[in-house]
Design a protein around this motif. Structure first.
Motif, PDB file in Angstrom:
ATOM      1  N   THR A 103      -6.962  -7.601   0.178  1.00 18.58           N
ATOM      2  CA  THR A 103      -5.691  -6.969  -0.169  1.00 18.58           C
ATOM      3  C   THR A 103      -5.072  -7.678  -1.368  1.00 18.58           C
ATOM      4  OG1 THR A 103      -4.588  -8.399   1.419  1.00 18.58           O
ATOM      5  CG2 THR A 103      -5.156  -6.181   2.177  1.00 18.58           C
ATOM      6  N   CYS A 104      -4.089  -7.009  -1.967  1.00 15.99           N
ATOM      7  CA  CYS A 104      -3.365  -7.590  -3.094  1.00 15.99           C
ATOM      8  C   CYS A 104      -2.452  -8.704  -2.578  1.00 15.99           C
ATOM      9  CB  CYS A 104      -2.542  -6.510  -3.790  1.00 15.99           C
ATOM     10  SG  CYS A 104      -1.573  -7.129  -5.175  1.00 15.99           S
ATOM     11  N   ASP A 105      -2.347  -9.807  -3.332  1.00 15.52           N
ATOM     12  CA  ASP A 105      -1.474 -10.903  -2.908  1.00 15.52           C
ATOM     13  C   ASP A 105      -0.007 -10.477  -2.902  1.00 15.52           C
ATOM     14  OD1 ASP A 105      -3.652 -12.494  -2.685  1.00 15.52           O
ATOM     15  OD2 ASP A 105      -3.394 -13.492  -4.634  1.00 15.52           O
ATOM     16  N   ARG A 106       0.350  -9.533  -3.769  1.00 14.32           N
ATOM     17  CA  ARG A 106       1.764  -9.197  -3.949  1.00 14.32           C
ATOM     18  C   ARG A 106       2.144  -7.841  -3.356  1.00 14.32           C
ATOM     19  NH1 ARG A 106       3.549  -9.524  -9.739  1.00 14.32           N
ATOM     20  NH2 ARG A 106       5.541 -10.042  -8.790  1.00 14.32           N
ATOM     21  N   CYS A 107       1.150  -7.067  -2.876  1.00  9.54           N
ATOM     22  CA  CYS A 107       1.439  -5.754  -2.297  1.00  9.54           C
ATOM     23  C   CYS A 107       0.738  -5.641  -0.946  1.00  9.54           C
ATOM     24  CB  CYS A 107       0.939  -4.626  -3.206  1.00  9.54           C
ATOM     25  SG  CYS A 107       1.480  -4.757  -4.919  1.00  9.54           S
ATOM     26  N   ASP A 108       1.313  -4.863  -0.035  1.00  6.49           N
ATOM     27  CA  ASP A 108       0.624  -4.608   1.227  1.00  6.49           C
ATOM     28  C   ASP A 108      -0.323  -3.434   1.039  1.00  6.49           C
ATOM     29  OD1 ASP A 108       1.577  -6.662   2.718  1.00  6.49           O
ATOM     30  OD2 ASP A 108       3.310  -5.563   3.480  1.00  6.49           O
ATOM     31  N   ARG A 124      -8.892  -4.383  -8.304  1.00  6.75           N
ATOM     32  CA  ARG A 124      -7.663  -3.995  -9.006  1.00  6.75           C
ATOM     33  C   ARG A 124      -6.690  -3.370  -8.012  1.00  6.75           C
ATOM     34  NH1 ARG A 124      -9.058  -0.579 -13.963  1.00  6.75           N
ATOM     35  NH2 ARG A 124      -9.650  -2.573 -14.880  1.00  6.75           N
ATOM     36  N   CYS A 125      -5.412  -3.778  -8.120  1.00  4.07           N
ATOM     37  CA  CYS A 125      -4.372  -3.186  -7.279  1.00  4.07           C
ATOM     38  C   CYS A 125      -3.804  -1.973  -8.007  1.00  4.07           C
ATOM     39  CB  CYS A 125      -3.262  -4.198  -7.002  1.00  4.07           C
ATOM     40  SG  CYS A 125      -1.878  -3.467  -6.103  1.00  4.07           S
ATOM     41  N   HIS A 126      -3.809  -0.807  -7.347  1.00  7.19           N
ATOM     42  CA  HIS A 126      -3.316   0.408  -7.995  1.00  7.19           C
ATOM     43  C   HIS A 126      -1.790   0.484  -8.001  1.00  7.19           C
ATOM     44  CE1 HIS A 126      -7.321   2.865  -7.641  1.00  7.19           C
ATOM     45  NE2 HIS A 126      -7.415   1.806  -8.417  1.00  7.19           N
ATOM     46  N   HIS A 127      -1.128  -0.522  -7.413  1.00  7.36           N
ATOM     47  CA  HIS A 127       0.332  -0.472  -7.341  1.00  7.36           C
ATOM     48  C   HIS A 127       0.998  -1.440  -8.299  1.00  7.36           C
ATOM     49  CE1 HIS A 127      -0.414   2.137  -4.013  1.00  7.36           C
ATOM     50  NE2 HIS A 127      -1.209   1.219  -3.495  1.00  7.36           N
ATOM     51  N   CYS A 128       0.356  -2.609  -8.554  1.00  6.37           N
ATOM     52  CA  CYS A 128       0.955  -3.563  -9.496  1.00  6.37           C
ATOM     53  C   CYS A 128      -0.019  -3.919 -10.617  1.00  6.37           C
ATOM     54  CB  CYS A 128       1.422  -4.822  -8.763  1.00  6.37           C
ATOM     55  SG  CYS A 128       0.071  -5.893  -8.234  1.00  6.37           S
ATOM     56  N   GLN A 129      -1.218  -3.313 -10.620  1.00 11.13           N
ATOM     57  CA  GLN A 129      -2.229  -3.505 -11.667  1.00 11.13           C
ATOM     58  C   GLN A 129      -2.807  -4.916 -11.693  1.00 11.13           C
ATOM     59  OE1 GLN A 129      -2.816  -0.552 -12.477  1.00 11.13           O
ATOM     60  NE2 GLN A 129      -0.821   0.182 -11.837  1.00 11.13           N
TER      61      GLN A 129
HETATM   62 ZN    ZN Z   1      -0.478  -5.239  -6.076  1.00 11.74          ZN
END
Ligand code: ZN
Ligand code: ZN
Length: 399
Positions: A103-108, A124-129
């Motif tokens: 998972t992304c460190d900064r997004c759930d 790649r996180c699709h919410h914070c890039q």
């Molecule tokens: Zn993220």
């Protein structure tokens, strides 16, 4: 003039209520036939793929593969839709008892696996890039990680493997926002597709709408299910639009009718069966009845508030105060406005860029009532424009 084969339910309802004049074209333009659409069950196709010795990760079933082979052999062109970016949905531990997911460190949210030219894989996180290296082993139990689910890049790789006569960037071209970021121009790509140089156009919903190419003999929908599972009351509507629009890409000439193959894990889902038939009327009346029952747009109007804060407790307390203010000011609305307040509850995406997200959704019968309530909340100071509160009138997504 609003013209569409798949209008939004908002426009359709306005038309039914005579706020817009409805003018229906009941048939396609002369010489155009609605293509014959085949819905194939992916459960069954997967069994057959395995019997053929295909790897478990294959997503192009035998029916679609055969149709594509025939199309290419006959000199036709194909549009293949995969409405999900990247290579894979996530990278996860194969042991269900462990269940670890990158998972992304900064997004759930799970990070998607992308292939990047010259670089190989990247998460790649699709919410914070945010980007991270691809882990190879589970940090909990050390098992080798599995690559789960398919995006358009994985479909591209499978097409190249199973159709060796296709050449990447020449006869097979992928169109999605990643490809555009990498510097490929969509206008140039479409020109080459129109000229016949590109045989298979693969892409996300970017290719679903408005394209008109007479030599397209096959439209393949790799997965009609990408929007169905979204926690959003418009999931069925989005699914219908996606499938109906891309299915309309085929058979836009007076040649033999083109084929449409729709792969799905939900072959009985009305949004998919009605889209395959191009029956907007039946879909809209069914969907509007469901929305009326649940008091959801477009039968009611919705305002969505999202309270954001680093600290979950602070976000929750602010959201509770906001809910109380909405309830207090809402008492001045007429009962006929049917004010409903849902929440506060954590958003489906409960954290983005380290901010906790708590939602409140309200519905009213009319837009005027929603606006009056918002104005009252603003002048009372309960709603103000800053980064800690997002107010979305008639929200298009509920993530
Ligand atoms: Zn993220
Ligand atoms: Zn594990």
């Amino acid at each position: 003039v609003l013209g569409s084969a798949t209008p939004s339910l908002e426009s359709w309802r306005n038309a039914l209520q005579k706020r817009h004049m409805l003018h229906e074209l009941r048939e396609r333009a002369p010489g155009m036939q609605l293509p014959a659409a085949t819905i194939v069950s992916m459960q069954e196709e997967r069994r057959r793929l395995r019997a053929m010795g295909e790897p478990r990760s294959s997503v192009i079933g035998p029916t679609l593969a055969r149709a594509l082979r025939t199309t290419l052999d006959e000199g036709g062109q194909a549009v293949v839709l995969m409405n999900r970016r990247g290579y894979a949905v996530c990278v996860a531990c194969p042991d269900p008892g462990c269940g670890w997911v990158k998972t992304c460190d900064r997004c759930d949210a799970a990070m998607a696996l992308h292939h990047v030219e010259q670089l190989g894989g990247v998460m790649r996180c699709h919410h914070c890039q945010a980007e991270q290296v691809v882990p190879s082993r589970c940090p909990i139990c050390s098992r080798k990680l599995a690559v789960v689910g398919a995006g358009s890049q994985r479909v591209e790789a499978e097409l190249l493997r199973r159709f060796p006569d296709l050449a990447l960037g020449e006869t097979l071209v992928r169109v999605d926002s990643d490809a555009l970021r990498a510097g490929r121009s969509i206008a140039q790509t479409l020109e080459r597709f129109a000229a016949g140089a590109i045989r298979v156009l693969l892409g996300t919903q970017m290719i679903g709408k408005g394209l008109d190419f007479p030599n397209v003999r096959l439209v393949g929908v790799v997965s009609a299910d990408t929007a169905l599972a979204l926690p959003d009351f418009r999931a069925a509507e989005r699914t219908f639009q996606l499938v109906a629009q891309v299915a309309g890409r085929a058979g836009r000439s007076d040649g033999p009718p083109a084929r449409v193959v729709i792969q799905t894990l939900n072959p009985d889902e009305p949004a998919i069966t009605l889209a395959a038939k191009g029956d907007y009327r039946a879909f809209a009346s069914r969907e509007l009845a469901l929305r009326a029952e649940a008091d959801l747009p477009p039968v009611s109007r919705m305002v969505r508030f999202v309270v954001r804060h680093r600290d979950r407790q602070v976000a929750l307390e602010r959201a509770r105060r906001l809910r109380d203010a909405i309830a207090a000011h809402g008492r001045s609305l007429a009962a006929s406005e049917r004010l409903k307040i849902r929440g506060p509850f954590p958003c489906p995406l409960s954290r983005i860029e380290d901010r906790r997200r708590i939602a409140i959704e309200i519905t009213t019968a009319t837009a005027q009532a929603a606006q009056r309530l918002l104005a009252a909340l603003r002048s009372a100071g309960a709603v103000h424009a800053d980064a800690s509160l997002v107010v979305d009138v008639d929200p298009l997504t509920l993530l």
